[in-house]
Design a protein around this motif. Structure first.
Motif, mmCIF file in Angstrom:
data_model
loop_
_atom_site.group_PDB
_atom_site.id
_atom_site.type_symbol
_atom_site.label_atom_id
_atom_site.label_comp_id
_atom_site.label_asym_id
_atom_site.label_seq_id
_atom_site.Cartn_x
_atom_site.Cartn_y
_atom_site.Cartn_z
ATOM 1 N N LEU A 1 28.332 -30.766 -25.646
ATOM 2 C CA LEU A 1 27.649 -31.488 -26.723
ATOM 3 C C LEU A 1 27.918 -32.983 -26.567
ATOM 4 C CD1 LEU A 1 28.620 -29.192 -29.744
ATOM 5 C CD2 LEU A 1 26.388 -29.306 -28.623
ATOM 6 N N TRP A 2 26.893 -33.725 -26.144
ATOM 7 C CA TRP A 2 27.065 -35.168 -26.013
ATOM 8 C C TRP A 2 27.494 -35.736 -27.367
ATOM 9 C CZ3 TRP A 2 25.357 -39.502 -28.396
ATOM 10 C CH2 TRP A 2 25.572 -40.710 -27.730
ATOM 11 N N PRO A 3 28.477 -36.644 -27.405
ATOM 12 C CA PRO A 3 29.164 -37.318 -26.297
ATOM 13 C C PRO A 3 30.459 -36.636 -25.856
ATOM 14 C CG PRO A 3 29.702 -38.404 -28.348
ATOM 15 C CD PRO A 3 28.809 -37.256 -28.712
ATOM 16 N N GLY A 4 30.477 -35.293 -25.903
ATOM 17 C CA GLY A 4 31.650 -34.556 -25.458
ATOM 18 C C GLY A 4 31.981 -34.784 -24.002
ATOM 19 N N ASN A 5 30.998 -35.229 -23.218
ATOM 20 C CA ASN A 5 31.265 -35.510 -21.801
ATOM 21 C C ASN A 5 32.297 -36.621 -21.643
ATOM 22 O OD1 ASN A 5 29.026 -37.105 -22.910
ATOM 23 N ND2 ASN A 5 28.968 -38.067 -20.899
ATOM 24 N N LEU A 6 32.372 -37.536 -22.603
ATOM 25 C CA LEU A 6 33.370 -38.606 -22.532
ATOM 26 C C LEU A 6 34.774 -38.051 -22.730
ATOM 27 C CD1 LEU A 6 31.501 -41.312 -24.641
ATOM 28 C CD2 LEU A 6 31.468 -40.978 -22.156
ATOM 29 N N ILE A 7 34.910 -37.084 -23.641
ATOM 30 C CA ILE A 7 36.202 -36.438 -23.854
ATOM 31 C C ILE A 7 36.567 -35.596 -22.642
ATOM 32 C CG2 ILE A 7 37.454 -34.807 -25.317
ATOM 33 C CD1 ILE A 7 35.617 -35.668 -27.617
ATOM 34 N N ALA A 8 35.579 -34.862 -22.106
ATOM 35 C CA ALA A 8 35.835 -34.034 -20.926
ATOM 36 C C ALA A 8 36.256 -34.884 -19.737
ATOM 37 C CB ALA A 8 34.586 -33.223 -20.584
ATOM 38 N N ALA A 9 35.674 -36.068 -19.606
ATOM 39 C CA ALA A 9 36.017 -36.954 -18.488
ATOM 40 C C ALA A 9 37.446 -37.452 -18.589
ATOM 41 C CB ALA A 9 35.050 -38.133 -18.441
ATOM 42 N N ALA A 10 37.954 -37.579 -19.815
ATOM 43 C CA ALA A 10 39.331 -38.038 -19.992
ATOM 44 C C ALA A 10 40.336 -36.957 -19.629
ATOM 45 C CB ALA A 10 39.541 -38.487 -21.433
ATOM 46 N N ALA A 11 39.910 -35.685 -19.680
ATOM 47 C CA ALA A 11 40.837 -34.573 -19.454
ATOM 48 C C ALA A 11 40.663 -33.898 -18.100
ATOM 49 C CB ALA A 11 40.667 -33.541 -20.557
ATOM 50 N N ASN A 12 39.604 -34.244 -17.361
ATOM 51 C CA ASN A 12 39.324 -33.570 -16.095
ATOM 52 C C ASN A 12 38.965 -34.590 -15.019
ATOM 53 O OD1 ASN A 12 39.034 -30.476 -16.892
ATOM 54 N ND2 ASN A 12 38.034 -31.674 -18.490
ATOM 55 N N PRO A 13 39.384 -34.342 -13.768
ATOM 56 C CA PRO A 13 39.064 -35.287 -12.689
ATOM 57 C C PRO A 13 37.567 -35.377 -12.410
ATOM 58 C CG PRO A 13 40.085 -33.295 -11.814
ATOM 59 C CD PRO A 13 40.221 -33.224 -13.295
ATOM 60 N N THR A 14 36.859 -34.258 -12.565
ATOM 61 C CA THR A 14 35.405 -34.231 -12.396
ATOM 62 C C THR A 14 34.833 -33.397 -13.522
ATOM 63 O OG1 THR A 14 35.507 -34.447 -9.985
ATOM 64 C CG2 THR A 14 33.490 -33.502 -10.907
ATOM 65 N N VAL A 15 33.777 -33.883 -14.168
ATOM 66 C CA VAL A 15 33.183 -33.173 -15.299
ATOM 67 C C VAL A 15 32.102 -32.206 -14.838
ATOM 68 C CG1 VAL A 15 31.858 -33.450 -17.435
ATOM 69 C CG2 VAL A 15 33.720 -35.014 -16.917
ATOM 70 N N ALA A 16 31.303 -32.599 -13.865
ATOM 71 C CA ALA A 16 30.238 -31.738 -13.360
ATOM 72 C C ALA A 16 29.784 -32.255 -12.002
ATOM 73 C CB ALA A 16 29.061 -31.695 -14.332
ATOM 74 N N GLY A 17 29.316 -31.328 -11.155
ATOM 75 C CA GLY A 17 28.765 -31.712 -9.867
ATOM 76 C C GLY A 17 29.785 -31.711 -8.737
ATOM 77 N N LEU A 18 29.372 -32.287 -7.627
ATOM 78 C CA LEU A 18 30.171 -32.283 -6.401
ATOM 79 C C LEU A 18 30.931 -33.591 -6.262
ATOM 80 C CD1 LEU A 18 30.750 -30.637 -3.766
ATOM 81 C CD2 LEU A 18 28.867 -31.925 -2.711
ATOM 82 N N ASP A 19 32.194 -33.474 -5.906
ATOM 83 C CA ASP A 19 33.050 -34.634 -5.713
ATOM 84 C C ASP A 19 33.968 -34.367 -4.530
ATOM 85 O OD1 ASP A 19 33.979 -37.174 -6.289
ATOM 86 O OD2 ASP A 19 34.314 -36.745 -8.419
ATOM 87 N N ARG A 20 34.621 -35.407 -4.069
ATOM 88 C CA ARG A 20 35.524 -35.256 -2.918
ATOM 89 C C ARG A 20 36.874 -35.855 -3.248
ATOM 90 N NH1 ARG A 20 35.652 -34.420 2.591
ATOM 91 N NH2 ARG A 20 33.405 -33.978 2.693
ATOM 92 N N TYR A 21 37.932 -35.136 -2.863
ATOM 93 C CA TYR A 21 39.308 -35.583 -3.007
ATOM 94 C C TYR A 21 39.993 -35.408 -1.659
ATOM 95 C CZ TYR A 21 38.303 -35.446 -7.980
ATOM 96 O OH TYR A 21 37.738 -35.670 -9.214
ATOM 97 N N GLY A 22 40.141 -36.503 -0.941
ATOM 98 C CA GLY A 22 40.683 -36.411 0.413
ATOM 99 C C GLY A 22 39.754 -35.597 1.294
ATOM 100 N N ASP A 23 40.300 -34.561 1.932
ATOM 101 C CA ASP A 23 39.485 -33.690 2.791
ATOM 102 C C ASP A 23 38.952 -32.476 2.025
ATOM 103 O OD1 ASP A 23 39.883 -35.307 5.043
ATOM 104 O OD2 ASP A 23 41.773 -34.299 5.532
ATOM 105 N N THR A 24 39.191 -32.447 0.727
ATOM 106 C CA THR A 24 38.770 -31.303 -0.085
ATOM 107 C C THR A 24 37.603 -31.695 -0.986
ATOM 108 O OG1 THR A 24 41.042 -30.452 -0.134
ATOM 109 C CG2 THR A 24 39.514 -29.585 -1.773
ATOM 110 N N GLN A 25 36.594 -30.853 -1.016
ATOM 111 C CA GLN A 25 35.461 -31.067 -1.904
ATOM 112 C C GLN A 25 35.635 -30.175 -3.145
ATOM 113 O OE1 GLN A 25 31.460 -31.792 0.137
ATOM 114 N NE2 GLN A 25 32.557 -30.651 1.725
ATOM 115 N N LEU A 26 35.188 -30.684 -4.271
ATOM 116 C CA LEU A 26 35.273 -29.970 -5.537
ATOM 117 C C LEU A 26 33.888 -29.894 -6.150
ATOM 118 C CD1 LEU A 26 36.712 -28.822 -8.109
ATOM 119 C CD2 LEU A 26 37.050 -31.203 -8.829
ATOM 120 N N TYR A 27 33.478 -28.667 -6.494
ATOM 121 C CA TYR A 27 32.228 -28.512 -7.226
ATOM 122 C C TYR A 27 32.539 -27.916 -8.598
ATOM 123 C CZ TYR A 27 27.678 -27.415 -8.922
ATOM 124 O OH TYR A 27 26.560 -27.383 -9.723
ATOM 125 N N VAL A 28 32.038 -28.577 -9.646
ATOM 126 C CA VAL A 28 32.265 -28.131 -11.019
ATOM 127 C C VAL A 28 30.927 -27.749 -11.647
ATOM 128 C CG1 VAL A 28 33.195 -28.714 -13.278
ATOM 129 C CG2 VAL A 28 34.256 -29.661 -11.214
#
Length: 405
Positions: free
Chosen positions: A349-376
């Motif tokens: 529920l927008w603007p819940g994405n702002l709260i989720a971003a504060a508690a999680n490294p990635t909120v949604a989608g594909l991201d990369r951390y070093g040699d590891t990819q993360l999909y949420v």
């Protein structure tokens, strides 16, 4: 510790009461001429709404009889979403209100020829009689617009959840993936949240959506349920129809530990899914591992990356199922190539994405951390209100791509 929890609960209740008082003042008191049927009805709504919301939350978490949970869930949780968007809409209306309330001064030329003057003996209204009428009109216009916007937002967001998740497709290249596995499809489904609101028909809708993608493997990455096997076993039964060439796998989410993780692990196993409890299986082209959710630590069943990944062949590609994106840092340390997660709902529920971003490294989608990819994944269902705003539900089909020549 108990004192801290009591203080937090009191603060939350105080904020809740203050917010509803503000909404009542703007939407009921300021739009009615005084005590009467309209004001009494509006007051009843703003008293019953928060009480139903609190009752729905308490009933779900306390394991109240399921019929009672279902009775309270729809009105209570929908009010939670409606109150949020009423508050945002009414607060926005405070910006517009002064512009509408500003009196317009229109001069006239009377018989005396003096602009703004009236001929002698012309009847005039008592000073200030127009101001209350205009203030009431402005309050009703702003309140009506705010209520309409909030109802439309919640209605659209609820329809989006109930119609079922949409399919999202993404390609993820993995350096260690052999050419023979190029195009391997993993259907990722998370956060279905079967419970007093979303039941068997919703589970069937999710299963049909997943199967229609014809995946090679299905990954159910936690928060399947909000309730016991006794209450929700029939609702989860359609999961037995999940079909993929290399099977369907499951890891726990935090809500499984609120609902009885051991019984649900046994239940999904009986439905044909393969639970990965800090475990790994070697598929023909890559390793598939899974770790328990962080919430399991409260029961001595937390994630154990060493057990799941410690003795694997590092030359093989590894896909890890882990409910929370926050588990990515351990995944990086253990040389995981791709982590699949959920948990955030994309904010739901927008603007819940702002709260989720504060508690999680990635909120949604594909991201990369070093040699590891993360999909949420944003998840297939919803917790609490069966409503999503700015974070549509999804089942994601990840197509693995080999980068080797």
């Amino acid at each position: 510790m108990v004192l801290v929890l009591v203080l937090v609960a009191l603060i939350v209740l105080a904020v809740l009461a203050l917010g509803h008082w503000y909404l009542w003042r703007r939407l009921v008191r300021d739009t009615t001429r005084g005590p009467g049927p309209a004001r009494r009805a509006g007051t009843a709504v703003f008293v019953a709404g928060p009480l139903l919301m609190i009752a729905a939350l308490v009933a779900e978490r306390s394991g109240a009889p399921f019929w009672l949970q279902r009775t309270l869930a729809w009105p209570g949780f929908l009010w939670m979403a409606l109150a949020l968007y009423l508050l945002l809409a009414v607060a926005t209306g405070e910006v517009i209100r002064p512009l509408l309330s500003r009196p317009r001064r229109v001069g006239r030329v009377g018989k005396t020829g003096v602009q703004g003057a009236e001929p002698p003996g012309t009847p005039t209204e008592a000073p200030g009689t127009q101001e209350p009428t205009r203030r009431l009109f402005v309050s009703r216009v702003v309140a009506g617009a705010a209520a309409g916007a909030a109802v439309a937002t919640v209605g659209t967001g609820t329809y989006g959840v109930l119609r079922g998740p949409q399919v999202k497709r993404i390609t993820v290249p993995l350096a260690k993936l052999p050419r023979a596995a190029h195009g391997f499809r993993i259907a990722v489904v998370s956060d279905i949240h079967l419970g007093p609101v979303l039941g068997r028909s919703f589970a069937q809708r999710v299963v049909d959506t997943v199967n229609a993608t014809q995946p090679d493997l299905i990954a159910v990455v936690g928060d399947l349920v909000d309730g016991s096997v006794k209450d929700l076993g029939p609702a989860a039964a359609p999961l037995a129809q999940l079909s993929a060439r290399h099977g369907a796998y499951f890891v726990t989410g935090n809500h499984e530990y609120f609902s009885g993780a051991e019984q649900w692990v046994a239940e999904v196993r009986s439905l044909g899914l393969h639970p990965l409890e800090n475990a790994r299986t070697e598929l023909p082209y890559f390793d598939l591992a899974g770790v328990n959710d962080l919430q399991g630590e409260s029961e001595g069943q937390g994630p154990d990356f060493q057990r799941a990944l410690g003795d694997r062949d590092p030359a093989r590609a590894c896909v890890l199922l882990a409910h929370q994106p926050a588990q990515i840092h351990e995944a990086v340390r253990h040389g995981v190539d791709l982590q699949l997660s959920g948990h955030t709902h994309g904010g739901q529920l927008w603007p819940g994405n702002l709260i989720a971003a504060a508690a999680n490294p990635t909120v949604a989608g594909l991201d990369r951390y070093g040699d590891t990819q993360l999909y949420v994944s944003r998840g297939a269902g919803a917790w609490g209100p069966p409503t999503r705003v700015g974070a549509p539900s999804d089942v994601t089909v990840i197509e693995l791509a080999a980068t080797r020549a």
